[in-house]
Design a protein around this motif. Sequence first.
Motif, PDB file in Angstrom:
ATOM      1  N   PHE A   3      37.648  43.508  39.161  1.00  0.00           N
ATOM      2  CA  PHE A   3      36.386  42.792  38.985  1.00  0.00           C
ATOM      3  C   PHE A   3      35.670  42.593  40.324  1.00  0.00           C
ATOM      4  CE2 PHE A   3      38.657  41.889  35.155  1.00  0.00           C
ATOM      5  CZ  PHE A   3      37.702  41.722  34.179  1.00  0.00           C
ATOM      6  N   ALA A   4      36.436  42.377  41.374  1.00  0.00           N
ATOM      7  CA  ALA A   4      35.846  42.096  42.687  1.00  0.00           C
ATOM      8  C   ALA A   4      35.380  43.361  43.401  1.00  0.00           C
ATOM      9  CB  ALA A   4      36.850  41.357  43.565  1.00  0.00           C
ATOM     10  N   LYS A   5      36.042  44.484  43.096  1.00  0.00           N
ATOM     11  CA  LYS A   5      35.755  45.758  43.767  1.00  0.00           C
ATOM     12  C   LYS A   5      35.909  45.628  45.287  1.00  0.00           C
ATOM     13  CE  LYS A   5      32.671  48.599  42.068  1.00  0.00           C
ATOM     14  NZ  LYS A   5      33.555  49.568  41.366  1.00  0.00           N
ATOM     15  N   GLN A   6      36.865  44.797  45.716  1.00  0.00           N
ATOM     16  CA  GLN A   6      37.151  44.631  47.136  1.00  0.00           C
ATOM     17  C   GLN A   6      38.481  45.262  47.537  1.00  0.00           C
ATOM     18  OE1 GLN A   6      36.748  40.563  48.431  1.00  0.00           O
ATOM     19  NE2 GLN A   6      34.695  40.343  47.580  1.00  0.00           N
ATOM     20  N   SER A   7      39.221  45.742  46.549  1.00  0.00           N
ATOM     21  CA  SER A   7      40.521  46.354  46.812  1.00  0.00           C
ATOM     22  C   SER A   7      40.569  47.727  46.152  1.00  0.00           C
ATOM     23  CB  SER A   7      41.651  45.476  46.254  1.00  0.00           C
ATOM     24  OG  SER A   7      42.889  46.175  46.266  1.00  0.00           O
ATOM     25  N   PRO A   8      41.199  48.702  46.790  1.00  0.00           N
ATOM     26  CA  PRO A   8      41.336  50.027  46.169  1.00  0.00           C
ATOM     27  C   PRO A   8      42.533  50.127  45.229  1.00  0.00           C
ATOM     28  CG  PRO A   8      42.272  50.089  48.358  1.00  0.00           C
ATOM     29  CD  PRO A   8      41.726  48.692  48.170  1.00  0.00           C
ATOM     30  N   LEU A   9      43.336  49.073  45.104  1.00  0.00           N
ATOM     31  CA  LEU A   9      44.647  49.201  44.484  1.00  0.00           C
ATOM     32  C   LEU A   9      44.732  48.956  42.980  1.00  0.00           C
ATOM     33  CD1 LEU A   9      46.864  47.611  47.283  1.00  0.00           C
ATOM     34  CD2 LEU A   9      45.991  49.948  47.055  1.00  0.00           C
ATOM     35  N   PRO A  10      43.758  48.338  42.305  1.00  0.00           N
ATOM     36  CA  PRO A  10      43.908  48.124  40.863  1.00  0.00           C
ATOM     37  C   PRO A  10      44.085  49.424  40.084  1.00  0.00           C
ATOM     38  CG  PRO A  10      42.138  46.753  41.715  1.00  0.00           C
ATOM     39  CD  PRO A  10      42.538  47.682  42.817  1.00  0.00           C
ATOM     40  N   PHE A  11      44.743  49.323  38.929  1.00  0.00           N
ATOM     41  CA  PHE A  11      44.981  50.487  38.083  1.00  0.00           C
ATOM     42  C   PHE A  11      43.715  50.964  37.381  1.00  0.00           C
ATOM     43  CE2 PHE A  11      49.322  49.123  38.642  1.00  0.00           C
ATOM     44  CZ  PHE A  11      50.042  50.301  38.612  1.00  0.00           C
ATOM     45  N   TYR A  12      42.772  50.046  37.191  1.00  0.00           N
ATOM     46  CA  TYR A  12      41.536  50.411  36.511  1.00  0.00           C
ATOM     47  C   TYR A  12      40.335  50.105  37.405  1.00  0.00           C
ATOM     48  CZ  TYR A  12      44.359  50.904  32.295  1.00  0.00           C
ATOM     49  OH  TYR A  12      45.296  51.316  31.374  1.00  0.00           O
ATOM     50  N   HIS A  13      39.198  50.701  37.091  1.00  0.00           N
ATOM     51  CA  HIS A  13      37.988  50.550  37.893  1.00  0.00           C
ATOM     52  C   HIS A  13      36.883  49.931  37.047  1.00  0.00           C
ATOM     53  CE1 HIS A  13      40.035  53.343  40.598  1.00  0.00           C
ATOM     54  NE2 HIS A  13      40.199  54.145  39.556  1.00  0.00           N
ATOM     55  N   LYS A  14      36.121  49.023  37.645  1.00  0.00           N
ATOM     56  CA  LYS A  14      34.962  48.428  36.991  1.00  0.00           C
ATOM     57  C   LYS A  14      33.688  49.021  37.587  1.00  0.00           C
ATOM     58  CE  LYS A  14      37.374  45.388  34.596  1.00  0.00           C
ATOM     59  NZ  LYS A  14      37.479  45.460  33.131  1.00  0.00           N
ATOM     60  N   PRO A  15      32.648  49.160  36.769  1.00  0.00           N
ATOM     61  CA  PRO A  15      31.412  49.777  37.294  1.00  0.00           C
ATOM     62  C   PRO A  15      30.637  48.880  38.251  1.00  0.00           C
ATOM     63  CG  PRO A  15      31.115  49.088  35.009  1.00  0.00           C
ATOM     64  CD  PRO A  15      32.565  48.913  35.324  1.00  0.00           C
ATOM     65  N   VAL A  16      30.745  47.546  38.055  1.00  0.00           N
ATOM     66  CA  VAL A  16      29.995  46.610  38.903  1.00  0.00           C
ATOM     67  C   VAL A  16      30.890  45.428  39.267  1.00  0.00           C
ATOM     68  CG1 VAL A  16      27.739  47.208  37.927  1.00  0.00           C
ATOM     69  CG2 VAL A  16      29.084  45.367  36.883  1.00  0.00           C
ATOM     70  N   VAL A  17      30.458  44.705  40.280  1.00  0.00           N
ATOM     71  CA  VAL A  17      31.186  43.505  40.703  1.00  0.00           C
ATOM     72  C   VAL A  17      30.935  42.378  39.716  1.00  0.00           C
ATOM     73  CG1 VAL A  17      31.344  41.726  42.481  1.00  0.00           C
ATOM     74  CG2 VAL A  17      31.113  44.131  43.136  1.00  0.00           C
ATOM     75  N   SER A  18      31.985  41.667  39.362  1.00  0.00           N
ATOM     76  CA  SER A  18      31.881  40.442  38.568  1.00  0.00           C
ATOM     77  C   SER A  18      32.456  39.299  39.391  1.00  0.00           C
ATOM     78  CB  SER A  18      32.651  40.563  37.250  1.00  0.00           C
ATOM     79  OG  SER A  18      32.056  41.515  36.400  1.00  0.00           O
ATOM     80  N   THR A  19      31.666  38.287  39.649  1.00  0.00           N
ATOM     81  CA  THR A  19      32.123  37.105  40.380  1.00  0.00           C
ATOM     82  C   THR A  19      32.613  36.051  39.388  1.00  0.00           C
ATOM     83  OG1 THR A  19      29.936  36.101  40.319  1.00  0.00           O
ATOM     84  CG2 THR A  19      30.425  37.557  42.185  1.00  0.00           C
ATOM     85  N   CYS A  20      33.060  34.933  39.910  1.00  0.00           N
ATOM     86  CA  CYS A  20      33.418  33.814  39.032  1.00  0.00           C
ATOM     87  C   CYS A  20      32.227  33.448  38.154  1.00  0.00           C
ATOM     88  CB  CYS A  20      33.818  32.588  39.855  1.00  0.00           C
ATOM     89  SG  CYS A  20      35.130  32.879  41.057  1.00  0.00           S
ATOM     90  N   GLN A  21      31.043  33.437  38.765  1.00  0.00           N
ATOM     91  CA  GLN A  21      29.838  33.023  38.055  1.00  0.00           C
ATOM     92  C   GLN A  21      29.463  34.012  36.959  1.00  0.00           C
ATOM     93  OE1 GLN A  21      30.353  33.118  41.279  1.00  0.00           O
ATOM     94  NE2 GLN A  21      29.589  31.292  42.311  1.00  0.00           N
ATOM     95  N   THR A  22      29.750  35.292  37.160  1.00  0.00           N
ATOM     96  CA  THR A  22      29.415  36.297  36.154  1.00  0.00           C
ATOM     97  C   THR A  22      30.040  35.938  34.815  1.00  0.00           C
ATOM     98  OG1 THR A  22      29.361  38.009  37.867  1.00  0.00           O
ATOM     99  CG2 THR A  22      29.502  38.744  35.582  1.00  0.00           C
TER     100      THR A  22
END
Length: 779
Positions: free
Chosen positions: A259-278
């Motif tokens: 969700f943060a798109k700040q790490s390369p390590l997750p198993f899945y990828h999200k198209p956009v950043v989601s913050t707590c507020q999102t």
Amino acid sequence: MKLALSIRKLLAAIFLTAATAILLAPHTVRARATDDDTHAEARAAYNKKIAAIYNYKFGEQHPFYPSNATTDTGAFIDPKDFPTAAYCGHCHQAAHAQWRESAHSNSNRVPYYLRNVNLLAAEKGIAYTRHCEGCHDPISVVSGALTERSPRTRPYDQDGVTCMVCHSIQSGTTRGTGSYVMGIPAVMVDENGNPIHHAVSDAEILAHLDRHSAAVMKPFYKTSQFCSACHEAALPKMLNDYKWQRAISLYDEWQNSSFAKQSPLPFYHKPVVSTCQTCHMAREAIGSLSDYSAKSIDGGPKSIVSHRWLGANTSIPKIYHYPDQARLVTEFLQNQVFNVDIFGVEKEPKNFNTPAAELAENSVNGKLIAPLGTVPFSLDAGQRVVVSVVIQNKGIGHSHVPEQRDMYESWVDFTVKNTAGKTLYESGAIQPKDDELDPSAHSFTNRLINKQGSLNALHQVWDNRVVAYNNTVQSGRSQLVRYAFTMPRDGSPVSVTATVRYRRFDQHFMDFGMSVPIGQGHWQQPIVDMVSTTRIFKSGSNDPIPNPDPKSVNPEWMRWNNYGIGLLDAQQYAAAVSAFERVAAMHPDDFDPPTNIAVTYIAWEKYDDAVPYLNKSLALKKDNARALYYLALVQRNSGDVNEAIANLQKVAAAFPDSLDAHRELGFSYYQLHNYAQARTEYELVQSIAPDNLAAHYNLAIIYRRLHLKDQAAVEAAYFADEKDDPTASTYALEYLRKHHDIAQESVPWHVHDLDHHGADELNPMLPASDSGSVTGGSH
């Protein structure tokens, strides 16, 4: 016509005058402590008055400890300086109505919280409650109210985290436990941009909306870092007289998620950043209420960003009778948070004390029938089977359950029923005798153990010594839960259902929190079925199920991928490799499956076996950061440190906020004795995660090598306080030794054996079991 216009103007003027009079009425606007000219003097006087009676338990330099909260000058703030939420509600009716039903609004008045924090005050003293109240009742902390001679009844307590609490925060860090800097509240700035501290009318605000916005809005309010000030937390040594312990890791978990798109390590990828507020402040229509911040998006109804902060608190809506909040929280919990997959079945294993490696081999040698619904299979009447259920956390940007997990309660309810709907087996039932959860259920929780080796059953976090185990499922990860039972001997079919359920607290804590006398019933909590899936098992042939519902059943490649993730986290490496190879065969052009295989080999410490898969991943997508990161680890392990650094630099360039990339770069530079570069990287790690243990340890050494003795001493002290206590595991072992049904949950790979879980009473078609107790299964 002119007469009509004049009458209209007169009526409008009368209406405006009346409205302004209402807005300025004394009972609707709390007066500020002083006007602008004398505010500094008044604050100094207030500070002197509080300081004269205040208990500086942790030293005059740290008046707000054990909370990390502070103020702009370090001085106390008069609570009268905070406009009430009702005042803000004049212009923001919808936001106020939403806020009133939120956990923020009720943070310091809900009974269970008050009982817990009062327990801390009774055991250790009111000064220690600043640790909790820094986030639950910030005004009480910054005003200096939490001391022995201060009034115990305060008008602002009923409002908890008010509008102006959040909108007066000047800055913050990601250290958590209230790591914000509170400024003097101001709802407007003057023409020079200076905060106005005297009373401001609604009419003045409406005439200068830009100056109102300048006073109450800051760009960082829209960031996850802002939320981390309270939704990241630790238990400091000054609270528990023991050592620093991490309590809440929501920000870290979000930052490491897709969700943060700040790490390369997750198993899945999200198209956009989601913050707590999102997720927690999604737009909500205002309905019949008014709100000056409302606007129409793409022609839709007027809406505002929600101030309900929808999450998982199902208790507050019931306690205070908020039906809208109850409905929306339930919908939030049921909105694609989890996927539950009854993935596979294994037939007739030799016995359920078989070594884990032999059971895992079923997934490799074809004994596992999977994915169910896509392959035909047959079962015999009276046959023992093991069903594999995969729970995927796909919709949360952090772990489930989040925050303090010791008394939150979410679990898997697994049932086997006959055609008449009678329950033959169940793991995860609420026990009718005490409303407690079946202790052997698979639950997404942990157990907090004290120095007596017993459970901190009333959330006495100040007595914590160790976490006995942690079954929370991280964002984007999957857990594999296995259940064994015997098919009916009469050959009748059964329906197998797996449901993820949630209630706010375990019943013991809830009864304590709501002051239910022992022996006089229980406080009934709402239980939400977050997601559920069912499959039919027949004796004889079971055909594939055509056209699965894509909303409830993942694509086949994803089912295998989630199964592989669950096996990897359960340390079943051979089976995980087999599962990921299935995914690779389905998607030969996808660079992720070979990386997943390599990740498994690295966890298995088979580094050479990982290299060809990493090279294949990089051939499919040049410079993909995830493969480069793991290749760098393998290179460094084999002594190719310079090559590792080159690849980690690429990762850090693509993901500049990746804690992992900077940490591994720091260690690589350290290995080359390049202490200046190592220092830079570890200091970057601390800018991302201030309490990172590796950074404390390595910086203590690096600063010493750079002759920075004072800085080295600070980092060494942090490390000594925050490192794990090697003796604490004895407390956990003592607890688990006494609770066999719970102990199995601390083992990554086990089976819930339902034939020895109430089978005598539930399934008379089975032979009597050799044990009438609830064993919960074999490892």
